[in-house]
Each structure stands twice: as structure tokens, then as C-alpha cells.
Scaffold this motif. Structure first.
Motif, PDB file in Angstrom:
ATOM      1  N   GLN A  26      49.416  61.385  44.897  1.00  0.00           N
ATOM      2  CA  GLN A  26      49.926  61.126  43.557  1.00  0.00           C
ATOM      3  C   GLN A  26      50.426  62.410  42.893  1.00  0.00           C
ATOM      4  O   GLN A  26      49.859  63.473  43.071  1.00  0.00           O
ATOM      5  N   ASP A  27      51.477  62.260  42.080  1.00  0.00           N
ATOM      6  CA  ASP A  27      52.008  63.387  41.315  1.00  0.00           C
ATOM      7  C   ASP A  27      51.072  63.781  40.181  1.00  0.00           C
ATOM      8  O   ASP A  27      51.044  64.929  39.760  1.00  0.00           O
ATOM      9  N   TYR A  28      50.348  62.813  39.661  1.00  0.00           N
ATOM     10  CA  TYR A  28      49.349  63.036  38.618  1.00  0.00           C
ATOM     11  C   TYR A  28      48.250  62.009  38.809  1.00  0.00           C
ATOM     12  O   TYR A  28      48.474  60.926  39.355  1.00  0.00           O
ATOM     13  N   TYR A  29      47.043  62.349  38.370  1.00  0.00           N
ATOM     14  CA  TYR A  29      45.917  61.449  38.576  1.00  0.00           C
ATOM     15  C   TYR A  29      44.795  61.798  37.600  1.00  0.00           C
ATOM     16  O   TYR A  29      44.656  62.947  37.185  1.00  0.00           O
ATOM     17  N   PRO A  30      43.997  60.785  37.223  1.00  0.00           N
ATOM     18  CA  PRO A  30      42.889  61.043  36.303  1.00  0.00           C
ATOM     19  C   PRO A  30      41.698  61.654  37.047  1.00  0.00           C
ATOM     20  O   PRO A  30      41.500  61.409  38.237  1.00  0.00           O
ATOM     21  N   THR A  31      40.942  62.451  36.329  1.00  0.00           N
ATOM     22  CA  THR A  31      39.713  63.029  36.872  1.00  0.00           C
ATOM     23  C   THR A  31      38.526  62.251  36.314  1.00  0.00           C
ATOM     24  O   THR A  31      38.685  61.366  35.477  1.00  0.00           O
ATOM     25  N   GLN A  32      37.343  62.616  36.740  1.00  0.00           N
ATOM     26  CA  GLN A  32      36.133  61.944  36.236  1.00  0.00           C
ATOM     27  C   GLN A  32      35.965  62.132  34.734  1.00  0.00           C
ATOM     28  O   GLN A  32      35.374  61.291  34.069  1.00  0.00           O
ATOM     29  N   SER A  33      36.492  63.223  34.206  1.00  0.00           N
ATOM     30  CA  SER A  33      36.372  63.487  32.767  1.00  0.00           C
ATOM     31  C   SER A  33      37.359  62.655  31.946  1.00  0.00           C
ATOM     32  O   SER A  33      37.294  62.649  30.724  1.00  0.00           O
ATOM     33  N   GLY A  34      38.289  61.971  32.629  1.00  0.00           N
ATOM     34  CA  GLY A  34      39.296  61.189  31.931  1.00  0.00           C
ATOM     35  C   GLY A  34      40.573  61.971  31.665  1.00  0.00           C
ATOM     36  O   GLY A  34      41.556  61.416  31.183  1.00  0.00           O
ATOM     37  N   ARG A  35      40.579  63.247  31.986  1.00  0.00           N
ATOM     38  CA  ARG A  35      41.779  64.067  31.836  1.00  0.00           C
ATOM     39  C   ARG A  35      42.648  63.892  33.081  1.00  0.00           C
ATOM     40  O   ARG A  35      42.146  63.579  34.150  1.00  0.00           O
ATOM     41  N   TYR A  36      43.936  64.134  32.903  1.00  0.00           N
ATOM     42  CA  TYR A  36      44.857  64.037  34.030  1.00  0.00           C
ATOM     43  C   TYR A  36      45.181  65.420  34.583  1.00  0.00           C
ATOM     44  O   TYR A  36      45.288  66.397  33.842  1.00  0.00           O
ATOM     45  N   LYS A  37      45.360  65.465  35.878  1.00  0.00           N
ATOM     46  CA  LYS A  37      45.871  66.651  36.559  1.00  0.00           C
ATOM     47  C   LYS A  37      47.295  66.330  37.011  1.00  0.00           C
ATOM     48  O   LYS A  37      47.580  65.205  37.397  1.00  0.00           O
ATOM     49  N   HIS A  38      48.167  67.334  36.958  1.00  0.00           N
ATOM     50  CA  HIS A  38      49.570  67.166  37.332  1.00  0.00           C
ATOM     51  C   HIS A  38      49.949  68.211  38.365  1.00  0.00           C
ATOM     52  O   HIS A  38      49.620  69.389  38.213  1.00  0.00           O
ATOM     53  N   LYS A  39      50.655  67.773  39.388  1.00  0.00           N
ATOM     54  CA  LYS A  39      51.157  68.720  40.378  1.00  0.00           C
ATOM     55  C   LYS A  39      52.297  69.542  39.772  1.00  0.00           C
ATOM     56  O   LYS A  39      53.105  69.027  38.997  1.00  0.00           O
ATOM     57  N   ARG A  40      52.364  70.794  40.166  1.00  0.00           N
ATOM     58  CA  ARG A  40      53.433  71.669  39.691  1.00  0.00           C
ATOM     59  C   ARG A  40      54.805  71.098  40.052  1.00  0.00           C
ATOM     60  O   ARG A  40      55.732  71.095  39.231  1.00  0.00           O
ATOM     61  N   ALA A  41      54.958  70.611  41.265  1.00  0.00           N
ATOM     62  CA  ALA A  41      56.244  70.055  41.700  1.00  0.00           C
ATOM     63  C   ALA A  41      56.652  68.867  40.826  1.00  0.00           C
ATOM     64  O   ALA A  41      57.845  68.693  40.523  1.00  0.00           O
ATOM     65  N   TYR A  42      55.687  68.054  40.405  1.00  0.00           N
ATOM     66  CA  TYR A  42      55.974  66.925  39.519  1.00  0.00           C
ATOM     67  C   TYR A  42      56.517  67.434  38.176  1.00  0.00           C
ATOM     68  O   TYR A  42      57.525  66.938  37.672  1.00  0.00           O
TER      69      TYR A  42
END
Length: 172
Positions: free
Chosen positions: A120-136
Motif C-alpha cells: 500500500q502507498d499509505y496505511y493506518p498504524t495501530q495508533s490510528g495514524r497513517y504512514k505514507h510512502k515517499r514515492a506516493y
């Protein structure tokens, strides 16, 4: 918000001059650190209690209780020279709608770094925050017609004693 984000911004940008929109302003940490006689800050946050704390600092001209997407749909950004979005895009999955509304503006924002090994280009973490790939992030900005001026890698914050890596992005 980690002071490292603001410190890196100041190192790269220098003094802030003009009208600034602070998206996800929270308690006003960024404006408090960046406010001078040569700038004017407006802030937006979805949490009324955060806006109350920001208002008490006396650094904002206007404060709005609103979610960012609704605010951007309902307000013109013509009067703003700079838009900041520090430690707030982690609450969004797809950044296209928000970034599209900021087209034509100088923007600085932070994002938590996604794992390049994930599909995935972005995805939620356990904390509910999203992580985003640099390329995305790069792809979305280019697709929307932004010039990516710089992407800085840095530690965004700590969570459960571990460094959370991320990006500070400057685009126009």
C-alpha cells in the motif's frame, strides 16, 4: 508535535513573512514558535478544545473549528502566502483531496514514513495514524502539478519509546 519539525522548517525556510494558514494547528505550537511582527497566522483544527488552547496563546488572527477538507472547500486561500500542515497529514489516508485544494500555494507539511516493503502507498498504524510512502507523496504532488522543492527525512516524534521516521516536504 515534535520541535524537530519546526526546527528543520526554520533551518530551511528562515523567518516566516506574510499570511500563514496553519492546518491542524492544535494548541498553536508552530505559530507560537514562528510568530513575528512580519507575519499573520490563521489556524484550523477539528478539536474545539485545541482551538481554545491556541486562542489563549494570542498568536492567531483567526481560528476555525473545522475539519481540514471542509475548511478548504469553504474558504478561499488567496490571501495566504504559506500553508503549514505539521503533524496533521498522518490523520489522512489519501492525501490527494487535501493537496489538490492547496495547489498554487507554497506548502510545507510533515508525514510519517511508510515502509517501502508494503504494497500500500499509505496505511493506518495501530495508533490510528497513517504512514505514507515517499514515492506516493512525490507522485501525488507531481500529478497535481506541484513542484517538489525538497523532501527532508527526519524523526517526526517518538511513540512507545521508538523513533517515528518521517518527512518534511516543501512544495509549490
Amino acid at each position: 508535535m515534535q520541535p524537530k519539525i519546526i526546527e528543520r522548517f526554520v533551518d530551511e525556510h528562515g523567518a516566516v513573512v506574510g499570511n500563514v494558514l496553519d492546518l491542524g494547528c492544535g494548541t498553536g505550537i508552530a505559530a507560537e514558535r514562528l510568530k513575528t511582527l512580519k507575519n499573520r497566522f490563521d489556524g484550523v483544527d477539528v478539536a474545539e478544545n485545541m482551538i481554545k488552547l491556541a486562542r489563549a496563546k494570542g498568536v492567531y488572527q483567526n481560528l476555525y473549528v473545522a475539519d481540514i477538507e471542509t475548511f478548504l472547500q469553504e474558504h478561499t486561500l488567496q490571501s495566504y502566502d504559506l500553508v503549514l500542515a505539521f503533524d496533521v497529514f498522518c490523520y489522512f489516508g489519501d492525501l490527494r483531496t487535501v493537496l489538490a485544494a492547496l495547489k498554487g500555494k507554497e506548502i510545507w507539511f510533515s508525514a510519517e514514513a511508510g515502509d517501502d516493503e508494503r504494497a500500500q502507498d499509505y496505511y493506518p498504524t495501530q495508533s490510528g495514524r497513517y504512514k505514507h510512502k515517499r514515492a506516493y507523496i512525490e507522485t501525488v504532488l507531481k500529478d497535481l502539478g506541484f513542484n517538489i522543492i525538497r523532501i527532508f527525512e527526519l524523526q517526526i516524534r517518538q511513540e512507545n519509546g521508538a523513533d517515528v521516521k518521517g518527512f518534511l516536504v516543501k512544495a509549490q
